[in-house]
Design an enzyme around this catalytic site. Sequence first.
Site, PDB file in Angstrom:
ATOM      1  N   HIS A 170       0.822  -1.112  -0.028  1.00  0.00           N
ATOM      2  CA  HIS A 170       0.158   0.002   0.269  1.00  0.00           C
ATOM      3  C   HIS A 170       0.816   1.292  -0.015  1.00  0.00           C
ATOM      4  O   HIS A 170       2.011   1.261   0.406  1.00  0.00           O
ATOM      5  CB  HIS A 170      -0.791  -0.030   1.225  1.00  0.00           C
ATOM      6  CG  HIS A 170      -0.147   0.359   2.591  1.00  0.00           C
ATOM      7  ND1 HIS A 170       0.573  -0.928   3.199  1.00  0.00           N
ATOM      8  CD2 HIS A 170       0.170   1.321   3.278  1.00  0.00           C
ATOM      9  CE1 HIS A 170       1.129  -0.429   4.322  1.00  0.00           C
ATOM     10  NE2 HIS A 170       0.777   1.055   4.300  1.00  0.00           N
ATOM     11  N   CYS A 200      15.059  27.146 -15.081  1.00  0.00           N
ATOM     12  CA  CYS A 200      14.540  26.181 -14.107  1.00  0.00           C
ATOM     13  C   CYS A 200      15.730  25.597 -13.584  1.00  0.00           C
ATOM     14  O   CYS A 200      16.561  24.703 -14.224  1.00  0.00           O
ATOM     15  CB  CYS A 200      13.637  25.166 -14.370  1.00  0.00           C
ATOM     16  SG  CYS A 200      13.435  23.670 -13.401  1.00  0.00           S
ATOM     17  N   HIS A 244      10.210  19.781 -18.834  1.00  0.00           N
ATOM     18  CA  HIS A 244       9.831  20.523 -17.511  1.00  0.00           C
ATOM     19  C   HIS A 244       8.382  20.636 -17.433  1.00  0.00           C
ATOM     20  O   HIS A 244       7.628  20.733 -17.986  1.00  0.00           O
ATOM     21  CB  HIS A 244      10.237  22.093 -17.803  1.00  0.00           C
ATOM     22  CG  HIS A 244       9.839  22.897 -16.643  1.00  0.00           C
ATOM     23  ND1 HIS A 244      10.500  22.968 -15.336  1.00  0.00           N
ATOM     24  CD2 HIS A 244       8.695  23.439 -16.581  1.00  0.00           C
ATOM     25  CE1 HIS A 244      10.290  23.673 -14.587  1.00  0.00           C
ATOM     26  NE2 HIS A 244       8.776  24.055 -15.062  1.00  0.00           N
TER      27      HIS A 244
HETATM   28 ZN   LIG Z   1      12.602  22.165 -15.051  1.00  0.00          ZN
END
Ligand SMILES: [Zn+2]
Length: 335
Positions: A170, A200, A244
């Site tokens: 689980h 990023c 991304h």
């Molecule tokens: Zn990213």
Amino acid sequence: MSEYRQNIMNGEWVIVSSERAKRPADYASTAKTRIVQPEHSPDCPFCKGNEDKCSQPTYETKNGKDWKLRIVPNRYAAVSRPEQIPDTPLPRMRVADMHLFAPGYGAAEVVIESPKHNDNLAFMEKSDVYEIIKSYKERFNTLSEDPNIAMVNIFKNYGASAGASLEHPHSQIIATHVLATHITDELSYARRSFNTYGTCIFCDLLRKEMDSKDRIITISKHFVAFCPFASRYPYEMRIFPLKHSALFGTINEDEMEDLSDILRTVLAKMFTLLNDPDYNYYVRTVPNSDGDVRYYHWHIAITPRLTRPAGFELGTRIYINTTPPELAAEQLRNA
Ligand SMILES: [Zn+2]
Ligand SMILES: [Zn+2]
């Protein structure tokens, strides 16, 4: 000599001690033998035939007329919601005697991954793992619709030292009214980096990791699994989407299929190399209400429980890791 390493995702430090580098068999917990479980356990509330020991499922997939996967409210929940879910905001947090507090509003659910008591995610069919990932996505998105839920956490505890109290395969979902500061800190760290460099930080990191290959475990069509440079735990792994995306709930069909494969692959590698260790994994994502932002990148963190954080780790949040991630990745690649 050991090495201080900084986690680029949140600024935290670890100490990687390569001199006393431990091999898989050196970790005491890898020597234990797990009790062999039967396919059906009469006392287990998650086993087939014991459905009345659980609350009504919030999600279910079928195989003919039998269930294949079920999600049920946790009977021992840390947080809960009334039957009629309010569509208006809860009252503002209260302050009394300096302290801020509110009722424990939220949802806690158990994902029963298989009707078989002795099933193991690492060795399930790819299509069965896909059903688990899909159920995570569905519940993530549905629970996120509640205006009083700030954050939906998906995680798995495997084995007693990882916090699991039942053997039946689980995982869990806990949706809370509050945001964890640990997560908001990581999000603001990533946003600062985005504001400074304009990209990023995770996308940049993935490119570097794929160039050097030193810490890569495996790469699939849509995902990469690697051991982070500043791993806090020996054999810690992360799975990132190559494309991304900040929001786990946006994962598409093709990506879910691919994730099922890479997830069971790395879990099977860990099982083989480390002799079926206890482990945790969790999904890190922006909250649904933030939208698919450009500064964060969702991922799954997997940590085998070979060592136990002690006084130094609790006091400083600096973890001492005795297996360099480069060595861990090499061994996991070859497992
Ligand atoms: Zn990213
Ligand atoms: Zn069971």
